[in-house]
Design an enzyme around this catalytic site. Structure first.
Site, short mmCIF file in Angstrom:
data_model
loop_
_atom_site.label_atom_id
_atom_site.label_comp_id
_atom_site.label_asym_id
_atom_site.label_seq_id
_atom_site.Cartn_x
_atom_site.Cartn_y
_atom_site.Cartn_z
N LEU A 63 33.51 25.73 98.90
CA LEU A 63 32.78 24.78 98.05
C LEU A 63 33.74 23.95 97.20
CD1 LEU A 63 29.61 26.82 96.96
CD2 LEU A 63 29.87 25.24 98.87
N GLU A 86 40.57 20.09 104.30
CA GLU A 86 40.57 18.89 103.46
C GLU A 86 40.54 17.74 104.45
OE1 GLU A 86 40.39 18.47 100.26
OE2 GLU A 86 40.43 20.60 99.74
N THR A 136 40.69 16.34 115.12
CA THR A 136 40.45 14.90 114.97
C THR A 136 41.27 14.07 115.94
OG1 THR A 136 40.78 13.10 113.38
CG2 THR A 136 42.21 14.99 113.12
N ASP A 137 40.82 12.84 116.16
CA ASP A 137 41.60 11.90 116.99
C ASP A 137 42.85 11.42 116.26
OD1 ASP A 137 40.39 10.24 115.08
OD2 ASP A 137 39.40 8.93 116.53
N GLU A 138 42.90 11.61 114.91
CA GLU A 138 44.03 11.05 114.14
C GLU A 138 45.36 11.70 114.48
OE1 GLU A 138 43.48 10.11 110.11
OE2 GLU A 138 41.38 9.60 110.35
N TYR A 197 47.19 13.95 106.08
CA TYR A 197 46.01 14.61 106.65
C TYR A 197 46.21 14.83 108.15
CZ TYR A 197 41.46 14.85 108.99
OH TYR A 197 40.43 15.21 109.82
N LYS A 249 46.46 18.37 110.29
CA LYS A 249 45.56 18.74 111.39
C LYS A 249 46.37 18.97 112.68
CE LYS A 249 41.62 18.99 111.41
NZ LYS A 249 40.67 20.11 111.07
N ASP A 309 45.82 -2.66 101.23
CA ASP A 309 45.65 -1.79 102.39
C ASP A 309 46.03 -0.34 102.05
OD1 ASP A 309 44.95 -1.21 104.94
OD2 ASP A 309 46.48 -2.44 105.91
N HIS A 326 48.28 2.70 107.20
CA HIS A 326 46.91 2.62 107.77
C HIS A 326 46.95 2.48 109.29
CE1 HIS A 326 42.70 0.61 107.07
NE2 HIS A 326 42.64 1.71 107.82
P1 NAD Z 1 34.19 17.76 104.69
O1 NAD Z 1 35.34 17.39 103.81
O2 NAD Z 1 32.88 17.07 104.51
O3 NAD Z 1 33.89 19.32 104.57
C1 NAD Z 1 34.90 20.29 104.54
C2 NAD Z 1 34.27 21.61 104.15
O4 NAD Z 1 35.31 22.62 104.15
C3 NAD Z 1 33.67 21.62 102.74
O5 NAD Z 1 32.42 22.28 102.74
C4 NAD Z 1 34.69 22.39 101.91
O6 NAD Z 1 34.12 23.06 100.80
C5 NAD Z 1 35.23 23.36 102.94
N1 NAD Z 1 36.58 23.84 102.61
C6 NAD Z 1 37.66 23.10 102.24
N2 NAD Z 1 38.73 23.90 102.02
C7 NAD Z 1 38.33 25.18 102.30
C8 NAD Z 1 38.97 26.43 102.27
N3 NAD Z 1 40.25 26.54 101.91
N4 NAD Z 1 38.26 27.52 102.60
C9 NAD Z 1 36.95 27.43 102.96
N5 NAD Z 1 36.28 26.26 102.98
C10 NAD Z 1 36.96 25.14 102.66
O7 NAD Z 1 34.74 17.59 106.17
P2 NAD Z 1 34.00 17.07 107.48
O8 NAD Z 1 34.06 15.61 107.52
O9 NAD Z 1 32.72 17.78 107.61
O10 NAD Z 1 35.03 17.61 108.58
C11 NAD Z 1 34.90 18.93 109.10
C12 NAD Z 1 36.02 19.15 110.11
O11 NAD Z 1 35.92 18.17 111.14
C13 NAD Z 1 37.42 19.01 109.53
O12 NAD Z 1 38.24 19.99 110.11
C14 NAD Z 1 37.85 17.61 109.95
O13 NAD Z 1 39.25 17.54 110.10
C15 NAD Z 1 37.15 17.48 111.29
N6 NAD Z 1 36.79 16.12 111.70
C16 NAD Z 1 36.11 15.28 110.87
C17 NAD Z 1 35.72 14.00 111.32
C18 NAD Z 1 34.94 13.06 110.44
O14 NAD Z 1 34.74 11.91 110.84
N7 NAD Z 1 34.47 13.45 109.28
C19 NAD Z 1 36.06 13.60 112.61
C20 NAD Z 1 36.78 14.48 113.43
C21 NAD Z 1 37.12 15.74 112.97
O1 DAU Z 2 39.02 9.61 113.04
C1 DAU Z 2 38.50 10.82 112.57
C2 DAU Z 2 38.71 10.88 111.08
O2 DAU Z 2 37.78 9.96 110.50
C3 DAU Z 2 38.51 12.26 110.49
O3 DAU Z 2 39.48 13.13 111.03
C4 DAU Z 2 38.64 12.23 108.97
O4 DAU Z 2 38.35 13.49 108.42
C5 DAU Z 2 37.64 11.21 108.43
O5 DAU Z 2 37.79 11.08 107.05
C6 DAU Z 2 37.83 9.85 109.10
O6 DAU Z 2 39.09 9.26 108.71
P1 DAU Z 2 39.22 7.67 108.42
O7 DAU Z 2 40.37 7.44 107.54
O8 DAU Z 2 39.13 6.90 109.68
O9 DAU Z 2 37.81 7.46 107.64
P2 DAU Z 2 37.43 6.65 106.31
O10 DAU Z 2 35.94 6.67 106.22
O11 DAU Z 2 38.22 7.06 105.13
O12 DAU Z 2 37.88 5.16 106.69
C7 DAU Z 2 37.38 4.51 107.85
C8 DAU Z 2 38.06 3.15 107.92
O13 DAU Z 2 37.61 2.34 106.82
C9 DAU Z 2 39.58 3.21 107.80
O14 DAU Z 2 40.16 2.21 108.62
C10 DAU Z 2 39.84 2.88 106.33
C11 DAU Z 2 38.70 1.93 105.97
N1 DAU Z 2 38.23 1.98 104.57
C12 DAU Z 2 37.89 3.19 104.03
C13 DAU Z 2 37.48 3.28 102.72
C14 DAU Z 2 37.13 4.61 102.10
C15 DAU Z 2 38.09 0.81 103.84
O15 DAU Z 2 38.36 -0.30 104.35
N2 DAU Z 2 37.67 0.89 102.55
C16 DAU Z 2 37.37 2.08 101.95
O16 DAU Z 2 37.00 2.08 100.72
#
Ligand code: NAD
Ligand code: DAU
Length: 353
Positions: free
Chosen positions: A36, A84, A134-136, A160, A164, A290, A294
């Site tokens: 949490l 994270e 993630t794709d990153e 980040y 990962k 930016d 990025h």
């Molecule tokens: P999020 O940040 O919304 O949620 C992360 C969750 O992990 C939270 O509930 C947090 O409390 C919990 N957490 C963080 N540190 C912890 C710890 N040390 N121990 C236990 N719990 C902990 O993340 P999300 O966007 O739901 O992403 C989930 C997973 O999917 C991540 O591994 C992320 O890298 C991956 N992912 C996310 C995206 C995306 O677009 N959001 C895309 C591809 C992969």
């Molecule tokens: O590609 C998968 C990833 O997507 C996940 O692994 C990450 O956990 C998730 O956070 C996400 O990463 P991005 O950096 O791509 O997502 P974000 O929503 O932060 O940003 C998406 C795009 O928008 C990126 O090119 C940055 C841009 N952006 C983002 C924010 C927050 C802006 O232009 N303005 C903003 O204020």
């Protein structure tokens, strides 16, 4: 013996969508281990069937806790979401990313290895550790490059992405060295309900609603491949059931879009749902400094998971983004809850100047 699934990070954006979706399968008993952090929210899981679900508040890096949970609940699988996850936060403060994403995954792998090694043959063969990534990790594409495939070399560019990538390598090594039956999924950008409004789509929806500036980084032409979160959850469930241990699967939406187009679409949908006479939310778009380092373009080649496991996305961007905008506009209490305290502080620090 009941069919127990240990989910880490199940109170976050994707994890909570996954838990709710998997609870529809009545054979699962789900244990949700979550620290949490600011991104974890138990409101996402309200109303869940208490007889088949248990929440454990804790850190994946706490090895004694992980050991005790594994011994007590004897899960048949682990789906590891906890991380994270916000790139901008990793740029401002990478330490938590190393602690959770690298050290935490390592701790979980070690305790899982000990638990799995002691299982009897049949259960040991059927056990799975699914790591959500993630794709990153693949770095950045040029405009004409083919999308990332499972054999694209890793080239992470943000703290980040590097954290990962490190966790992905550990998972790979635990399969290769110890035979742990791991699965890794690498997915593109998700969107949908419960996403913390630090990320592009929910941030823009809420700022547009409130008449605030819409901060687009750089020239707004960075490209992401967007996938509706429910499709991602189904892909994970598919890999868990049918994926081959030791394999990785790329997941994506075949839906590349420049950021500016996403923001314009959101403006138009908010205008449609909350019209303001004679004014368009597009006027709020503000180009800002930016993001350092990025990545220009991400795109996923998701043919392997389609060919081998039969998964492909169901939602179109047009339907998914419409549902998402409506959800954020209709769930004021959820939004109010997550946009208090530490959220305001993050927005004030990150977007100042
Ligand atoms: P999020 O940040 O919304 O949620 C992360 C969750 O992990 C939270 O509930 C947090 O409390 C919990 N957490 C963080 N540190 C912890 C710890 N040390 N121990 C236990 N719990 C902990 O993340 P999300 O966007 O739901 O992403 C989930 C997973 O999917 C991540 O591994 C992320 O890298 C991956 N992912 C996310 C995206 C995306 O677009 N959001 C895309 C591809 C992969
Ligand atoms: O590609 C998968 C990833 O997507 C996940 O692994 C990450 O956990 C998730 O956070 C996400 O990463 P991005 O950096 O791509 O997502 P974000 O929503 O932060 O940003 C998406 C795009 O928008 C990126 O090119 C940055 C841009 N952006 C983002 C924010 C927050 C802006 O232009 N303005 C903003 O204020």
């Amino acid at each position: 013996m009941r069919n127990t699934l240990l989910v880490t990070g199940g109170a976050g954006f994707i994890g909570s969508n996954f838990v709710l979706q998997q609870m529809l399968d009545e054979s699962w008993f789900i244990i949700n281990l979550d620290k949490l952090t600011y991104a974890g929210n138990l409101h996402n899981l309200e109303g869940i069937a208490a007889d088949r679900y248990q929440f454990i508040h804790g850190d994946i890096g706490d090895r004694a806790l992980a050991r005790q949970l594994l011994e007590k609940h004897q899960p048949g699988a682990i789906v590891h979401f906890a991380a994270e996850s916000h790139v901008d936060r990793s740029i401002r403060g990478p330490e938590d990313f190393i602690r959770t994403n690298v050290d935490g995954t390592f701790a979980l792998l070690e305790e899982t290895r000990a638990y799995w090694s002691a299982l009897l043959d049949d259960r040991r063969n059927r056990f799975r550790f699914l790591h959500v990534s993630t794709d990153e990790v693949y770095g950045s594409l040029g405009p004409q490059d083919p999308p990332f495939s499972e054999i694209t070399p890793y080239a992470p560019n943000s703290p980040y992405a590097a954290s990962k990538a490190a966790s992905d390598h550990l998972v790979r090594a635990y399969h290769h060295t110890y035979g742990l039956p791991t699965l890794t999924t690498n997915c593109s950008n998700n969107y949908g309900r419960f996403q913390f409004p630090e990320k592009l789509i929910p941030l823009m929806i809420l700022n547009a609603r409130d008449g605030k500036a819409l901060p687009v980084y750089g020239d707004g032409k960075n490209v992401r491949d967007w996938l509706y979160v429910e499709d991602h959850c189904e892909a994970i469930a598919t890999v868990l059931r049918r994926g081959r241990p030791g394999e990785t699967y790329n997941i994506g939406g075949w839906n590349e879009k420049p950021n500016i187009e996403i923001v314009q679409t959101i403006c138009d949908l908010v205008d449609e749902k909350l019209p303001q006479a004679g004014r368009s939310r597009r006027e709020l778009i503000t180009f800002v400094k930016d993001r350092p380092g990025h990545d220009r373009r991400y795109a996923m080649d998701a043919r392997k998971i389609e060919r081998e496991l039969g998964w492909k996305p169901k939602a179109t961007f047009e339907t998914g983004i419409r549902k998402t905008v409506s959800w954020y506009l209709e769930n004021e209490a959820w939004v109010r809850d997550v946009t208090s305290g530490s959220y305001r502080q993050w927005v004030a620090t990150h977007y100042s100047g």
